[in-house]
Design a protein around this motif. Sequence first.
Motif, PDB file in Angstrom:
ATOM      1  N   PHE A   7     -13.213 -14.401   1.624  1.00  0.00           N
ATOM      2  CA  PHE A   7     -11.896 -14.620   1.029  1.00  0.00           C
ATOM      3  C   PHE A   7     -12.059 -14.853  -0.464  1.00  0.00           C
ATOM      4  O   PHE A   7     -12.973 -15.575  -0.854  1.00  0.00           O
ATOM      5  N   PRO A   8     -11.214 -14.310  -1.349  1.00  0.00           N
ATOM      6  CA  PRO A   8     -10.152 -13.374  -1.042  1.00  0.00           C
ATOM      7  C   PRO A   8     -10.689 -12.010  -0.650  1.00  0.00           C
ATOM      8  O   PRO A   8     -11.730 -11.565  -1.133  1.00  0.00           O
ATOM      9  N   GLY A   9      -9.948 -11.339   0.230  1.00  0.00           N
ATOM     10  CA  GLY A   9     -10.456 -10.126   0.853  1.00  0.00           C
ATOM     11  C   GLY A   9     -10.395  -8.875  -0.010  1.00  0.00           C
ATOM     12  O   GLY A   9     -11.172  -7.942   0.203  1.00  0.00           O
ATOM     13  N   GLY A  10      -9.451  -8.846  -0.967  1.00  0.00           N
ATOM     14  CA  GLY A  10      -9.279  -7.636  -1.780  1.00  0.00           C
ATOM     15  C   GLY A  10     -10.571  -7.140  -2.422  1.00  0.00           C
ATOM     16  O   GLY A  10     -10.963  -5.984  -2.213  1.00  0.00           O
ATOM     17  N   GLY A  69      -1.454  -7.680 -11.961  1.00  0.00           N
ATOM     18  CA  GLY A  69      -1.605  -8.544 -10.781  1.00  0.00           C
ATOM     19  C   GLY A  69      -2.980  -8.321 -10.143  1.00  0.00           C
ATOM     20  O   GLY A  69      -3.630  -7.300 -10.407  1.00  0.00           O
ATOM     21  N   GLY A  70      -3.388  -9.252  -9.295  1.00  0.00           N
ATOM     22  CA  GLY A  70      -4.734  -9.206  -8.722  1.00  0.00           C
ATOM     23  C   GLY A  70      -5.115  -7.877  -8.083  1.00  0.00           C
ATOM     24  O   GLY A  70      -6.228  -7.381  -8.276  1.00  0.00           O
ATOM     25  N   VAL A  71      -4.192  -7.267  -7.334  1.00  0.00           N
ATOM     26  CA  VAL A  71      -4.501  -6.010  -6.641  1.00  0.00           C
ATOM     27  C   VAL A  71      -4.712  -4.855  -7.643  1.00  0.00           C
ATOM     28  O   VAL A  71      -5.386  -3.871  -7.338  1.00  0.00           O
ATOM     29  N   ALA A  72      -4.179  -5.020  -8.861  1.00  0.00           N
ATOM     30  CA  ALA A  72      -4.381  -3.991  -9.899  1.00  0.00           C
ATOM     31  C   ALA A  72      -5.847  -3.923 -10.331  1.00  0.00           C
ATOM     32  O   ALA A  72      -6.233  -3.015 -11.069  1.00  0.00           O
ATOM     33  N   GLN A  83       7.762 -18.090 -15.981  1.00  0.00           N
ATOM     34  CA  GLN A  83       7.768 -17.568 -14.628  1.00  0.00           C
ATOM     35  C   GLN A  83       6.454 -16.798 -14.451  1.00  0.00           C
ATOM     36  O   GLN A  83       6.047 -16.029 -15.339  1.00  0.00           O
ATOM     37  N   HIS A  84       5.796 -17.005 -13.334  1.00  0.00           N
ATOM     38  CA  HIS A  84       4.441 -16.479 -13.140  1.00  0.00           C
ATOM     39  C   HIS A  84       4.324 -14.962 -13.343  1.00  0.00           C
ATOM     40  O   HIS A  84       3.391 -14.476 -13.976  1.00  0.00           O
ATOM     41  N   ILE A  85       5.286 -14.209 -12.818  1.00  0.00           N
ATOM     42  CA  ILE A  85       5.196 -12.739 -12.935  1.00  0.00           C
ATOM     43  C   ILE A  85       5.340 -12.291 -14.382  1.00  0.00           C
ATOM     44  O   ILE A  85       4.721 -11.311 -14.802  1.00  0.00           O
ATOM     45  N   ALA A 105      -2.053  -7.873   2.661  1.00  0.00           N
ATOM     46  CA  ALA A 105      -2.569  -6.834   3.566  1.00  0.00           C
ATOM     47  C   ALA A 105      -4.088  -6.726   3.399  1.00  0.00           C
ATOM     48  O   ALA A 105      -4.837  -6.669   4.382  1.00  0.00           O
ATOM     49  N   PHE A 106      -4.550  -6.723   2.156  1.00  0.00           N
ATOM     50  CA  PHE A 106      -6.003  -6.686   1.908  1.00  0.00           C
ATOM     51  C   PHE A 106      -6.680  -7.923   2.516  1.00  0.00           C
ATOM     52  O   PHE A 106      -7.696  -7.819   3.208  1.00  0.00           O
ATOM     53  N   ASP A 107      -6.099  -9.095   2.224  1.00  0.00           N
ATOM     54  CA  ASP A 107      -6.743 -10.346   2.646  1.00  0.00           C
ATOM     55  C   ASP A 107      -6.777 -10.491   4.174  1.00  0.00           C
ATOM     56  O   ASP A 107      -7.776 -10.930   4.746  1.00  0.00           O
ATOM     57  N   VAL A 129       1.344  -6.303  -8.539  1.00  0.00           N
ATOM     58  CA  VAL A 129       0.826  -6.366  -7.162  1.00  0.00           C
ATOM     59  C   VAL A 129      -0.221  -7.463  -7.075  1.00  0.00           C
ATOM     60  O   VAL A 129      -1.261  -7.376  -7.720  1.00  0.00           O
ATOM     61  N   SER A 130       0.068  -8.483  -6.259  1.00  0.00           N
ATOM     62  CA  SER A 130      -0.883  -9.583  -6.160  1.00  0.00           C
ATOM     63  C   SER A 130      -0.859 -10.151  -4.754  1.00  0.00           C
ATOM     64  O   SER A 130      -0.311  -9.543  -3.840  1.00  0.00           O
ATOM     65  N   GLY A 131      -1.452 -11.344  -4.587  1.00  0.00           N
ATOM     66  CA  GLY A 131      -1.445 -11.974  -3.279  1.00  0.00           C
ATOM     67  C   GLY A 131      -0.055 -12.478  -2.931  1.00  0.00           C
ATOM     68  O   GLY A 131       0.352 -12.488  -1.774  1.00  0.00           O
ATOM     69  N   GLY A 132       0.684 -12.890  -3.948  1.00  0.00           N
ATOM     70  CA  GLY A 132       2.009 -13.456  -3.726  1.00  0.00           C
ATOM     71  C   GLY A 132       3.146 -12.450  -3.877  1.00  0.00           C
ATOM     72  O   GLY A 132       4.232 -12.671  -3.357  1.00  0.00           O
ATOM     73  N   HIS A 133       2.902 -11.359  -4.596  1.00  0.00           N
ATOM     74  CA  HIS A 133       4.018 -10.469  -4.942  1.00  0.00           C
ATOM     75  C   HIS A 133       3.676  -8.994  -4.913  1.00  0.00           C
ATOM     76  O   HIS A 133       2.545  -8.614  -5.174  1.00  0.00           O
ATOM     77  N   THR A 134       4.695  -8.206  -4.608  1.00  0.00           N
ATOM     78  CA  THR A 134       4.637  -6.759  -4.818  1.00  0.00           C
ATOM     79  C   THR A 134       6.001  -6.424  -5.368  1.00  0.00           C
ATOM     80  O   THR A 134       6.991  -6.412  -4.632  1.00  0.00           O
TER      81      THR A 134
HETATM   82  O1  KG4 Z   1      -2.730 -12.200  -9.105  1.00  0.00           O
HETATM   83  P1  KG4 Z   1      -3.584 -12.942  -8.139  1.00  0.00           P
HETATM   84  O2  KG4 Z   1      -4.871 -13.516  -8.663  1.00  0.00           O
HETATM   85  O3  KG4 Z   1      -2.807 -14.151  -7.493  1.00  0.00           O
HETATM   86  C1  KG4 Z   1      -1.448 -14.093  -7.119  1.00  0.00           C
HETATM   87  O4  KG4 Z   1      -0.563 -14.198  -8.005  1.00  0.00           O
HETATM   88  O5  KG4 Z   1      -1.211 -13.884  -5.899  1.00  0.00           O
HETATM   89  O6  KG4 Z   1      -3.862 -11.950  -6.904  1.00  0.00           O
HETATM   90  C2  KG4 Z   1      -4.723 -12.292  -5.867  1.00  0.00           C
HETATM   91  C3  KG4 Z   1      -4.753 -11.144  -4.884  1.00  0.00           C
HETATM   92  C4  KG4 Z   1      -5.528 -11.450  -3.613  1.00  0.00           C
HETATM   93  O7  KG4 Z   1      -4.758 -11.015  -2.500  1.00  0.00           O
HETATM   94  C5  KG4 Z   1      -6.792 -10.617  -3.764  1.00  0.00           C
HETATM   95  O8  KG4 Z   1      -7.347 -10.204  -2.522  1.00  0.00           O
HETATM   96  C6  KG4 Z   1      -6.273  -9.433  -4.550  1.00  0.00           C
HETATM   97  O9  KG4 Z   1      -5.385  -9.999  -5.490  1.00  0.00           O
HETATM   98  N1  KG4 Z   1      -7.353  -8.708  -5.244  1.00  0.00           N
HETATM   99  C7  KG4 Z   1      -7.699  -7.432  -4.943  1.00  0.00           C
HETATM  100  C8  KG4 Z   1      -8.804  -7.118  -5.779  1.00  0.00           C
HETATM  101  N2  KG4 Z   1      -9.076  -8.200  -6.567  1.00  0.00           N
HETATM  102  C9  KG4 Z   1      -8.166  -9.159  -6.225  1.00  0.00           C
HETATM  103  N3  KG4 Z   1      -7.205  -6.567  -4.043  1.00  0.00           N
HETATM  104  C10 KG4 Z   1      -7.782  -5.356  -3.959  1.00  0.00           C
HETATM  105  N4  KG4 Z   1      -8.856  -4.986  -4.710  1.00  0.00           N
HETATM  106  C11 KG4 Z   1      -9.380  -5.818  -5.630  1.00  0.00           C
HETATM  107  N5  KG4 Z   1     -10.430  -5.434  -6.366  1.00  0.00           N
END
Ligand code: KG4
Length: 343
Positions: free
Chosen positions: A177-180, A269-272, A110-112, A165-167, A135-140
């Motif tokens: 893109f991606p916006g984070g 996760g990506g947002v981390a 499972q991805h998480i 929200a970031f994107d 915390v990622s693009g797909g999940h919180t």
């Molecule tokens: O974990 P991930 O690569 O893919 C998913 O499982 O969704 O997460 C991608 C998300 C995107 O929304 C991207 O904008 C965000 O992580 N992200 C960030 C940062 N780097 C990636 N958000 C905020 N600040 C960052 N430095």
Amino acid sequence: MIVLGIETSCDETAAGIVADGKEVLANVIASQADLHQAYGGIVPEVAARRHIELIVPTIETALHEASLSLGDIDAVAVTSHMGLVGCVAVGVSAAKSIAFARDLPLIGLQHIEGHIYANHLEHPDLDPPFLCLTVSGGHTQLVLVEGRWRYRTMGETLDDSAGEAFDKVARLLGLGFPGGPEIDRLSAEGDPRAFRFPRPLEKAKSFDFSFSGLKTAVKNRIAELERNSGSLPKADVAASLQEAIADVLVGKTMRAARTLGVDTLAVTGGVAANSRLRQLFAERATEAGVRLVMPSKRLCTDNGAMIACAGYHRLRDGFRSSLELDAVASATLGEVEYEHALA
Ligand code: KG4
Ligand code: ZN
């Protein structure tokens, strides 16, 4: 045990090779960001087609980087549950082909769970119980890891993820893109107190999150600024948005840690990868006397090494998938079925 980990659940074609669940021998990520830039978001069908083109070269590059051949691989791990199903299917097909051809053990994940195990790559001593925010693009999702393979979901987003929200705001600001990562970079030049954006559900008793109202509030403010002054202080908007998201994520997670009495916290996760989020978590965890574990930034976003690591731990505990393994779009953490679960 050398495990090849394959990850194609979203827009990264990724292959990692990890020895004994902790030594990363290769971690290759072929990003499709440029491809989806034109659409301002991920187009599932386009992503799946690109995975087909990239998967074999990506695995070959990983083997080359690790100075290994397929004959040196002991097992294959793959994200099989959660994601864009056409994308997941590409990784699963590749993993099954290799496992079948080389007669290797196969493990679908499972991805998480992969994101959670990104923490173990650099912190092999991380043991349950601990609280993990993904915390990622797909999940919180805020999960209490009660024991090995035992998860209790404490809270999750009721609408958009933090990454969305970031994107979405990045798109409104005309950033890439991606916006984070773009918001993260731009925020360094802005004032986080310039605008007081809402902190949704900050005071609510539950540990759930909500980010769609925040996105709408920012959207309205941007429209107002453009109408009234004709110019947009993009860096201030970015920094204020980032501050609001970090406040909510850190505030809720620290409260959950206190309520549950856990003394170890993991964030992944990506947002981390976000600088302000990392800084705020570090400050609050120190104040609270809680151990904080976060993967380094390159291991926060989707990658194959985290899948190889989770796969190593699952296999070591006797779990195994059969060659009937299928791609599944949505699945709860800890509920993937295994054929040869000895544990
Ligand atoms: O974990 P991930 O690569 O893919 C998913 O499982 O969704 O997460 C991608 C998300 C995107 O929304 C991207 O904008 C965000 O992580 N992200 C960030 C940062 N780097 C990636 N958000 C905020 N600040 C960052 N430095
Ligand atoms: Zn992910």
